[in-house]
Write an enzyme that holds these catalytic residues in place. Structure first.
Site, mmCIF file in Angstrom:
data_model
loop_
_atom_site.group_PDB
_atom_site.id
_atom_site.type_symbol
_atom_site.label_atom_id
_atom_site.label_comp_id
_atom_site.label_asym_id
_atom_site.label_seq_id
_atom_site.Cartn_x
_atom_site.Cartn_y
_atom_site.Cartn_z
ATOM 1 N N SER A 275 0.837 -1.344 -0.059
ATOM 2 C CA SER A 275 0.012 0.046 0.002
ATOM 3 C C SER A 275 0.745 1.133 -0.005
ATOM 4 C CB SER A 275 -0.886 -0.060 1.190
ATOM 5 O OG SER A 275 -2.121 0.515 0.810
ATOM 6 N N HIS A 416 -8.007 -5.760 0.080
ATOM 7 C CA HIS A 416 -6.623 -4.906 0.215
ATOM 8 C C HIS A 416 -5.757 -5.411 1.586
ATOM 9 C CE1 HIS A 416 -4.032 -1.699 -0.298
ATOM 10 N NE2 HIS A 416 -4.330 -1.083 1.115
#
Ligand code: GTR
Length: 438
Positions: A275, A416
């Site tokens: 990320s 995610h």
């Protein structure tokens, strides 16, 4: 007759507690952004193989001496800010012990620069047990920064807690930006140490918050003012480094120490990030070619995903929500992605000809999986200059199906995150790409 409201309220609460959490696919990201492939529109990416004078680059030499320096300077000036200079690194408070399953554990507080006021970062390293590897064998090593502190990444009770600011988080249970014992192991799913070590890798981590607290007003509390950079955002120049540049510098300084260890192969250190730390890993690998391989996991906007594709997070949103990540000039590209002199394929190409792995998650539409894949496709000409095959396909792969040669790619099913399955694929790729050549 009794009023029915209380019963309804109880029924509703019961129903709410049993409804499974909505998947990221049903809720891809904040409202008001495009998640519809048919609305992406058309775009033209800047030509990758050109030098500062606009002349075509056709050789490895041309890439090294003309195209690469040109793009790196542009990325510094327009997106991430100037690359920070190295400083001497000293290891203090070194602890060597035995971790889970007989692994060797090393903890070291690295002092970055001279004097008692120089900043420090606390590194945690695991190595296979001494009798599990031949004498004099030097280990390929995965290095990543973590979000919750080293103690959150593993249940090992000997791992030291961060002394400074840490982000609050649901997983770690931190609510006052202070590390706590109760967070130990809460993010262990993100770092499968035993698997990596079992596959013959060393693996190291450090808290990303050691040098730049991840908050919009983090600059004054970061290491930057002490290094001669602006003390406040108001004083920051357009190409002033931000948090990503500082985190990348932290990775390079940890590398300075890793390469001094006799157990570590200095030519096989792999930088990994998830990320915002995936954006950081890409920038660290761009600025420091000692990293032998780069892994971006779901880095999205400002990372691996093409900005010219209007899908998921945008430059405007990222520079509003996280103004401290980039250099101030980057915010000027909000709403003007089509005019940017670069796009993220350029950032990916900074790894060439070293092996690069880009990973996405199918439900992580905010990070634009297809945009991450297409950036890798567009970066491929840089590898081809060196006679390397790059990705070798422009067909977006099915979930959980890794593809590629010198550039690897997968889109994992699910949301995610960075999980064991991702790391196993990074290790599969590294096994091939960094195998010692005869
Ligand atoms: C999000 C941000 C992304 C990504 C992510 C993360 O809020 O919009 O760019 O970096 O955070 O780091 O988890």
């Amino acid at each position: 007759m009794r009023p029915r409201a209380p019963f309804l309220a109880v029924a509703l609460v019961a129903a709410m507690t049993t409804i499974p959490p909505r998947s990221a696919a049903a809720q891809p990201g904040p409202d008001g952004f495009n998640y519809d492939e048919s609305k992406v529109g058309t775009y033209t990416l800047p030509e990758l193989l050109v030098g500062p004078d606009g002349a075509a680059v056709t050789t490895p030499e041309g890439w090294r001496t003309a195209a690469r320096p040109r793009w790196l300077a542009l990325l510094e000036a327009e997106a991430y800010g100037r690359i920070l200079e190295p400083v001497p690194v000293t290891a203090e408070a070194v602890e060597r012990g035995t971790g889970p399953d007989g692994m060797r554990r090393v903890q070291a507080r690295l002092r970055l620069g001279h004097g008692p006021d120089a900043p420090t970062t606390e590194v945690l390293l695991y190595l296979p047990a001494a009798d599990a590897v031949p004498t004099d064998h030097r280990l390929p090593t995965f290095l990543h920064l973590n979000f919750g502190g080293n103690h959150a990444e593993t249940a090992d009770p000997a791992v030291r807690l961060p002394r400074g600011w840490v982000p609050n988080g649901k997983d770690t249970g931190v609510t006052d930006n202070t590390a706590r014992e109760a967070s130990r192991g809460t993010l262990a799913r993100r770092w499968p140490v035993a698997r990596l070590v079992g596959r013959g890798y060393a693996t190291a981590t450090a808290s990303y918050a050691d040098l730049f607290p991840d908050r919009a007003d983090g600059r004054p509390a970061s290491v930057l003012p002490g290094m001669g950079y602006a003390a406040t955002d108001a004083e920051a120049r357009p190409d002033e480094p931000g948090a990503i540049a500082t985190w990348a510098w932290q990775l390079s300084r940890i590398l300075d120490w890793l390469v001094t260890l006799p157990e570590i192969d200095p030519r096989r250190v792999i930088v990994v990030g998830h990320s915002r730390l995936g954006k950081t890993a890409l920038w660290a690998g761009a600025g420091d070619e000692r990293f032998a391989m780069v892994v971006s996991n779901e880095s999205g906007c400002g990372g691996a995903a093409l900005e010219r594709r209007d899908f998921g997070e945008t430059v405007k949103r990222i520079t509003t929500a996280f103004p401290h990540w980039f250099c101030p000039r980057y915010a000027g590209w909000a709403d003007r992605a089509a005019e940017m002199p670069f796009d993220q394929h350029v950032l990916l190409a900074m790894t060439a000809p070293r092996p690069l792995y880009v990973a996405s998650a199918a439900e992580d539409l905010w990070a634009d999986p297809r945009g991450e894949f297409l950036a890798a496709v567009a970066a491929e000409p840089a590898w081809r200059l060196f006679g390397r095959a790059g990705l070798g396909t422009d067909a977006f792969p099915a979930p959980d199906t890794p593809v590629g040669h010198s550039i690897g790619y997968h889109v994992r099913s699910g949301a995610h995150d960075i999980v064991e399955w991702d790391w196993e694929r990074f290790a599969d790729f590294a096994d091939r790409a960094l195998a010692p050549r005869p």
